[in-house]
Design an enzyme around this catalytic site. Structure first.
Site, mmCIF file in Angstrom:
data_model
loop_
_atom_site.group_PDB
_atom_site.id
_atom_site.type_symbol
_atom_site.label_atom_id
_atom_site.label_comp_id
_atom_site.label_asym_id
_atom_site.label_seq_id
_atom_site.Cartn_x
_atom_site.Cartn_y
_atom_site.Cartn_z
ATOM 1 N N GLU A 75 0.820 -1.213 0.000
ATOM 2 C CA GLU A 75 0.000 0.000 0.000
ATOM 3 C C GLU A 75 0.861 1.274 0.000
ATOM 4 O O GLU A 75 0.659 2.164 -0.804
ATOM 5 C CB GLU A 75 -0.895 -0.017 1.242
ATOM 6 C CG GLU A 75 -1.936 1.072 1.269
ATOM 7 C CD GLU A 75 -3.179 0.706 0.472
ATOM 8 O OE1 GLU A 75 -3.083 -0.190 -0.397
ATOM 9 O OE2 GLU A 75 -4.223 1.322 0.719
ATOM 10 N N ASP A 76 1.805 1.361 0.906
ATOM 11 C CA ASP A 76 2.568 2.594 1.058
ATOM 12 C C ASP A 76 3.954 2.525 0.435
ATOM 13 O O ASP A 76 4.531 3.536 0.075
ATOM 14 C CB ASP A 76 2.700 2.955 2.542
ATOM 15 C CG ASP A 76 1.345 3.256 3.158
ATOM 16 O OD1 ASP A 76 0.673 4.166 2.657
ATOM 17 O OD2 ASP A 76 0.951 2.573 4.114
#
Ligand code: MN
Length: 531
Positions: A75-76
Site C-alpha cells: 500500500e505505502d
C-alpha cells in the site's frame, strides 16, 4: 528505531531459518519505505518495525513477524505483490494482502453498523494472523496518534474503540483490548478520560498501601499451607472500562469494587481452589460476588476465579485467582494459542508435519469460542440490554457442528464455513447484507426487499454497471437500479443462489412448485465435507 536485534530478542527459541526470515523482511521493508516519512516526521519504517516488535512480544511465529514488517509495503511502499510472493512466498503475501484489505474498511461511527463491520473484518481476514497483525499495527498507530492531523484523530480513535478493541476482546486478547481502549479514550472523550483518570489515581493512592498489607498476609497464609510457588500483582482497571462501569453505577465510585484488584497466579487449577479457600477463611467474601470462570469460562475463553472480600487494610477488594496457563491466555488470548512459545520446549525437535499438527490443534480453540460469542451479541439501547437476533446461518453452523466438536476436522471445517461460505456486501448507505458466497446482485436485491428484486433493472457494483450473474465479493458496495416495467425472467432461477430469491422469482413467474426446505441439505453437505 526498533532494531532487528530487538525484534529477534523478543522471540523465544527462534531457529536459524526464523532469524533469517525476519532479517530479510526487515531489510526489504526498510528499503521499500526509504524516503517516506510519517506524520511525526520520523522515517516511515519506524512503524512496521514497531509493529513487528509487538508481534514478537505476543509470541507470534517468524512468518507473522515478517508479515508485520511487510504489512505496508504494498500500500505505502508501492511494492508489486508479485515481488513479495517471489521473495517471501504465497503464505506471507496472503497475510500482507489481507492486512492491506482490512485497512480499506473505514468506520465512521454509525453505531448500527459497528457489529456488521466487526464481523466483516473477521470474515475478510480469513486467517487469524491477518487480524493479529492488524491489531499490532493499530496499537502502534494509536501510540503515535497525536502526530496525525486533528480531524483524523477522532475517527481513528472511535474506530479503534468500537471495532478493533471488541475484536481483540473476542479473540481473548485482554491485554490488547485494554491498551487499545485506553489509548483511544482520551481522543474520543477528553473530559471523561481526564475525570476517570483522576478517580483512578485517587483510588490507587487510597488502596495501594492496604493492598500491600493484604498481599503480605496472603503470602504468609499460603506459605503455611505449602503453597510457595505463586506470584501476586495488583492490576488497575482500564480507564475506558472503569468509565463504562461508572456510568452504569451513576458515577457512584463506592459501588465499584474492582478498580484495584489483587491477582494471585498459582501453578495448577487445584491450587486455584485451595487459594480461594484460604482467601475466604481470611477475609469475609461479599455474597453473590463470587464467580467461577474456571468451571464456566467466559465466551471468549477467559478463565479465573473472582471473589470480592472485605479486608481490614484495603477495604472491599476484588481478588482474582488463576494458573499460569490461564494468565497467559487472558493476556494474549488467541495469540497465546498460536504462538510457538505456547507449544512448549522441544517442539523444534519435532518433524515439520508433527509441528504443524501440534500447531493447528492448539491454534484453533479460539475459533470454537468465537462462534458462541458472536452469537451472544447484545446492544445497549437506552440503558436496556437487547439481545440481537442471531443470524440463522450462524445458528445453523453451530448446530451442524455441535456433535462433532473437538476434532481437528471440526475446526478446519468451521473455519472454512465461516470464512468462505458467506460474503458481506454493503448497500450504498453502508448497511451490511450478508449472503452465501457466490451470491449475485439478484440475491442481494431480494435480500433487501422482494419489490426491489421483482423490479430489478440494473445493478452497479462499486459504481460500475455489471451483469446480473456477477458474483459479489466481500466489501462490495451494491446499488440496485429499480424500474416499474422490469420483471424477473426464468433465467434468473439459474443465476440466483439463495432459496429466498428463487422462491420470489417462482412466485413472480407464476410457478407454484414449493421450494424444499434447504436446511437439512446444507447441514449434510457440511458434515460430509468433514470426513
Ligand atoms: Mn500500518
Amino acid at each position: 528505531m526498533t532494531t532487528v536485534k530487538e525484534i529477534i530478542g523478543e522471540m523465544s527459541n527462534p531457529s536459524e531459518e526464523d532469524i533469517a526470515l525476519v532479517e530479510k523482511a526487515y531489510e526489504f521493508s526498510k528499503k521499500a519505505h526509504e524516503g517516506h516519512v510519517r506524520f511525526s516526521n520520523e522515517p516511515y519504517f519506524v512503524h512496521p518495525a514497531a509493529t513487528a516488535k509487538i508481534l514478537a512480544e505476543y509470541g507470534m511465529d517468524a512468518t507473522t513477524i515478517a508479515a508485520g514488517l511487510l504489512h505496508d509495503t504494498i500500500e505505502d511502499g508501492c511494492v508489486p505483490r508479485e515481488e513479495i510472493e517471489k521473495e517471501f512466498g504465497k503464505e506471507l503475501l496472503f497475510i500482507v494482502e489481507g492486512v492491506t484489505k482490512l485497512g480499506k474498511h473505514k468506520y465512521r461511527g454509525a453505531e448500527r453498523h459497528a457489529e456488521s463491520l466487526r464481523r466483516l473484518l473477521v470474515a475478510t481476514a480469513s486467517d487469524i494472523r491477518v487480524l493479529i497483525v492488524k491489531l499490532a499495527d493499530r496499537k502502534h498507530n494509536m501510540q503515535t496518534l497525536e502526530h496525525v492531523p486533528e480531524h483524523k484523530r477522532q475517527r481513528i480513535a472511535l474506530e479503534t474503540l468500537e471495532i478493533y478493541a471488541p475484536i481483540a476482546d473476542r479473540l481473548g486478547m485482554g491485554k490488547m483490548k485494554k491498551i487499545l481502549e485506553d489509548l483511544s479514550f482520551p481522543f474520543v472523550d477528553p473530559d471523561a478520560a481526564r475525570h476517570t483518570a483522576e478517580v483512578r489515581t485517587l483510588k490507587r493512592q487510597e488502596t495501594e498501601d492496604g493492598l500491600a498489607e493484604v498481599q503480605k498476609t496472603l503470602k504468609h497464609e499460603l506459605a503455611k499451607k505449602g503453597l510457595t510457588t505463586f506470584r501476586t500483582d495488583i492490576r488497575m482497571k482500564g480507564l475506558w472500562s472503569l468509565h463504562q462501569k461508572l456510568r452504569r453505577k451513576r458515577d457512584d465510585i463506592s459501588l465499584i469494587h474492582d478498580i484495584a484488584a489483587l491477582r494471585i497466579i498459582v501453578p495448577t487449577v487445584e491450587d486455584c481452589y485451595t487459594t480461594l479457600g484460604i482467601v475466604h477463611a481470611l477475609f469475609r467474601p461479599l455474597p453473590g460476588e463470587f464467580k467461577d470462570y474456571i468451571a464456566f469460562p467466559k465466551p471468549n475463553g477467559y478463565q479465573s476465579l473472582h471473589t470480592t472480600v472485605v479486608t481490614p487494610h484495603a477495604g472491599i477488594v476484588e481478588i482474582q485467582i488463576r494458573d499460569e496457563e490461564m494468565h497467559r491466555s487472558a493476556m494474549f488470548g488467541i495469540a497465546s494459542h498460536m504462538s510457538y512459545k505456547q507449544l512448549g520446549k522441544g517442539v523444534e525437535k519435532l518433524g515439520k508435519e508433527a509441528q504443524k499438527s501440534k500447531f493447528s490443534a492448539l491454534s484453533f480453540s479460539w475459533f470454537r469460542s468465537l462462534i458462541p460469542s458472536l452469537m451472544k451479541v447484545s446492544k445497549n439501547e437506552g440503558g436496556r440490554k437487547i439481545q440481537v437476533k442471531v443470524p440463522p446461518w450462524l445458528a445453523e453452523l453451530a448446530e451442524a457442528h455441535a456433535n462433532i466438536a473437538g476434532s481437528e476436522e471440526f475446526v478446519d471445517g468451521l473455519k472454512e464455513d465461516f470464512f468462505s461460505h458467506r460474503v458481506f456486501v454493503f448497500t450504498p448507505k453502508g448497511d451490511v447484507i450478508d449472503l452465501p458466497a457466490a451470491s449475485t446482485p439478484i440475491d442481494f436485491a431480494y435480500a433487501i426487499h422482494s419489490d426491489l428484486g421483482n423490479h430489478l433493472q440494473g445493478v452497479k457494483v462499486n459504481g460500475k454497471l455489471v451483469s446480473f450473474d456477477t458474483p459479489l465479493d466481500n466489501g462490495a458496495v451494491v446499488e440496485i437500479l429499480w424500474r416499474e416495467a422490469s420483471h424477473p425472467s426464468a433465467k434468473w432461477l439459474e443465476i440466483a443462489r439463495t432459496s429466498l430469491a428463487r422462491r420470489h422469482i417462482r412466485t413472480a413467474l407464476g410457478m407454484t412448485e414449493p421450494e424444499k426446505p434447504s436446511r437439512k441439505r446444507r447441514a449434510r453437505v457440511i458434515k460430509t465435507k468433514n470426513k
